[in-house]
Structure formats: structure tokens, C-alpha cells
Design an enzyme around this catalytic site. Structure first.
Site, PDB file in Angstrom:
ATOM      1  N   GLY A   1       1.144  -1.211  -0.235  1.00 46.20           N
ATOM      2  CA  GLY A   1       0.723   0.172   0.214  1.00 46.20           C
ATOM      3  C   GLY A   1       0.657   1.071   0.044  1.00 46.20           C
ATOM      4  O   GLY A   1       1.715   1.461  -0.501  1.00 46.20           O
ATOM      5  N   GLU A   2       0.678   2.112   1.069  1.00 55.45           N
ATOM      6  CA  GLU A   2       1.095   3.456   0.764  1.00 55.45           C
ATOM      7  C   GLU A   2       0.858   4.494  -0.461  1.00 55.45           C
ATOM      8  O   GLU A   2       1.766   5.564  -1.158  1.00 55.45           O
ATOM      9  CB  GLU A   2       2.480   3.321   1.194  1.00 55.45           C
ATOM     10  CG  GLU A   2       2.241   2.598   2.897  1.00 55.45           C
ATOM     11  CD  GLU A   2       4.028   3.004   3.198  1.00 55.45           C
ATOM     12  OE1 GLU A   2       4.833   3.161   2.088  1.00 55.45           O
ATOM     13  OE2 GLU A   2       4.052   2.164   4.455  1.00 55.45           O
ATOM     14  N   GLY A   3       0.842   3.568  -2.165  1.00 57.33           N
ATOM     15  CA  GLY A   3       0.818   4.557  -2.584  1.00 57.33           C
ATOM     16  C   GLY A   3       2.108   4.189  -3.730  1.00 57.33           C
ATOM     17  O   GLY A   3       3.118   4.134  -4.579  1.00 57.33           O
TER      18      GLY A   3
END
Length: 336
Positions: free
Chosen positions: A303-305
Site C-alpha cells: 500500500g502507501e502508493g
């Protein structure tokens, strides 16, 4: 720029009347691509990416100089049902890590020359447990959409939206199932790495949420089953469209938020490409539903980009070749 909507009706209206790509820029980019010093089609998908990017930036010879990464963080009441391998406190701790530059997304943003912003959304007030009531009130939902919209810098020329929120793969699975159809089991994965018992518990929680909040309205699905960070990502992706800023979508959670927009308006994600295929089991199914082919497949599930930021490199490469290569005439090379 402040969000130009204060009601869900106004947000819907925007999506149905959103800007379109510049057809003259696309035509010019296609013409330029045909004159570059390479065999036709030799750069594969890079050629299509560059032309797509040119259309949204309104120039046949674009450049990427100001990418923006925005990470939204939210906490989820449904974590009370033990759906995650980590406690909700980790969300706050990871936001601090982002702020101090210690997370993977900080390193990747720096590596690809992207400005990174972090927005924590009421972490001390988790959303409601969606197995018992809607996750957000309408006012809370609108506020999260507005936060996402306002987070986008109009001067950016590329956007990545990331997230942090313990329990948010549960919310994303519920939103995807409600918006796209299918049962809880087909959309629910292991997220942060729950064991078999945890996966069964998580799947049951998603099923409970779907039973309680059955709706054909994508925005209601996001309000009742989602989280503030998912709503903020949807708002940011919509804002990028308003500013004609291309978007690279991240993993399962980001794409679940984007699916809400796709269901509200057929062309709502035309300014988006899929950055990667994550290791979350249902992400491929979600990308197929969105009609998006991922640029990378590296087995990521952070996640997190993170996966989308890695794909900035691919898009930068595509645009650099398109705009920087010489044409046959400029290079004095015979094109046959």
C-alpha cells in the site's frame, strides 16, 4: 483550490461533466510518434502511454516535472472485529514514520522526484463499525471527499494517491463487492497477512456489512462500507480529472475507491492508468472490472502508493522517449 462541491449531488454532477482529453494534443502526439527514429510500435505500451499522457496535458510533446504523491490515513471501527494482523495504533505510528521520512513511500517518492504529502483524517475518531451502522455520516463522508480534492496541487502534472489505515483492506473488499457485485469471499484477501482463521473472520465481517448496507448507489457503498482515506482518494482522483492531471492508480484499496467513480460515470477513470498488480488476491479481478492493464507486477502488498510510485518511472520513460527522441528528419536518418 477548495472543493467546488458541498453536497453529494454536486459531486455526482461534476463527475458526469468532467473535462476530457485534448483531441488536438492526441493527434499531434500520434503524428510525432510516427516520425520518431524507431520502427513503428517498437516501444510497445510506452508509445500508448506517452500519447495518453499528452492528451491529458494538452500538448503533443509533454514533460513530467512535478509529480505529486498524496498519502491519506484513516482508522476503521471495524477493526474491533479483529480483521487485521496489526492493531489500529499502527496507523498513527506509520503517519509519524511518513512525516519523519522513514517509510518505503518516502524513499520511492524521492527516487522518482515526486513531492509527497500526508493527510491524516481524524485518526482519533475511527469510522463506525460497518457491521453495526454506516461507517460515516453524510457530513463525515463529504468532508473526507473534500479533503482529498483539496490535497491535489493544481500545478502537479501527475498524481499518485496512497493510503494507510489498519483494517482498510476489509473496507475495500466490502466496497468492491457492493459496487461491482459478487460475494464476500471472492473479494476478501489476507491484507496485512492474517491466518486462515483471520481470513474467515474477515470474510464474515465483509458479508455482514454487505447484508446490512445493500445499495445500488456507489457513493452510498463508499459512505457505509468504506473509510475516510478511501473517500479522500476518490476525491483526489476526481480533483485530478478537474485539473487534467493524469493519475497512476495504486493497489487494491486505491482501485476499490476508484471503482466508485467508475460506476458513477463511464469515463470517470479515463485519466488513470493502473500502476501495478498487487499480491492482494482480488486486485486482478478489480483491475479487470475497471478495464485497466497494470504496468508492473512485482508481488507488492504494502500500500502507501508504493507500486504506483514505482510506475512513475515507466511513465517518465515513455514521455522522455516520446518528447526527447529525434524525428527521422531531425536525425538525418532514412525512414525507408
Amino acid at each position: 483550490m477548495q472543493a467546488p462541491f458541498s453536497t453529494l449531488a454536486a459531486f455526482r454532477d461534476f463527475l458526469t461533466d468532467a473535462p476530457k482529453p485534448d483531441s488536438a494534443a492526441i493527434a499531434g502526439a500520434e503524428e510525432r510518434n510516427g516520425q520518431l527514429t524507431k520502427p513503428p510500435g517498437a516501444l510497445g505500451r510506452l508509445e500508448d502511454l506517452a500519447i495518453w499522457y499528452a492528451g491529458w496535458r494538452g500538448t503533443p510533446q509533454p514533460d513530467i516535472k512535478a509529480p505529486q504523491v498524496v498519502v491519506f490515513a484513516g482508522n476503521h471501527g471495524v477493526c474491533a472485529k479483529a480483521v487485521s494482523a496489526f492493531p489500529p495504533e499502527v496507523t498513527v505510528q506509520m503517519v509519524a514514520n511518513f512525516d519523519h521520512g522513514g517509510a518505503a513511500i518516502n524513499q520511492l517518492s524521492k527516487a522518482f522526484g515526486a513531492r509527497m504529502d500526508v493527510h491524516a483524517l481524524s485518526l482519533d475518531v475511527p469510522t463506525a463499525d460497518f457491521t453495526e451502522q454506516p461507517a460515516m455520516t453524510e457530513d463525515e463522508f463529504i468532508a473526507a471527499l473534500q479533503t482529498g480534492w483539496n490535497a491535489v496541487d493544481p500545478a502537479a502534472d501527475l498524481l499518485v494517491t496512497g493510503e494507510m489505515g489498519i483494517g482498510n483492506t476489509t473496507s475495500a473488499a466490502a466496497v468492491a463487492a457492493c459496487v461491482l457485485g459478487g460475494d464476500a469471499a471472492s473479494w476478501t484477501g489476507r491484507g496485512t497477512g492474517v491466518d486462515d482463521a483471520g481470513l474467515a473472520r474477515k470474510t464474515d465481517v465483509v458479508a455482514q456489512g454487505l447484508a446490512l448496507h445493500a445499495t445500488d448507489d456507489p457513493l452510498e457503498a463508499l459512505r457505509c462500507l468504506g473509510g475516510r482515506e478511501l473517500a479522500a482518494m476518490a476525491g483526489a482522483i476526481a480533483a485530478a480529472r478537474h485539473h487534467s492531471i493524469p493519475v497512476i492508480l495504486d493497489g487494491f484499496i486505491c482501485c476499490a475507491a476508484a471503482a466508485v467513480l467508475a460506476k458513477l460515470a463511464d469515463a470517470a477513470l479515463d485519466h488513470c492508468v493502473a500502476g501495478h498488480l498487487s499480491a492482494e488476491g482480488a486486485h486482478r479481478k478489480l483491475l479487470e472490472a475497471l478495464g485497466k492493464e497494470p504496468l508492473l507486477d512485482l508481488g507488492l502488498r504494502l500500500g502507501e502508493g508504493s507500486g504506483a510510485v514505482l510506475a512513475i518511472g515507466v511513465l517518465k520513460g515513455a514521455v522522455a522517449c516520446h518528447s526527447g527522441m529525434a524525428t527521422f528528419a531531425e536525425a538525418g536518418v532514412s525512414d525507408g
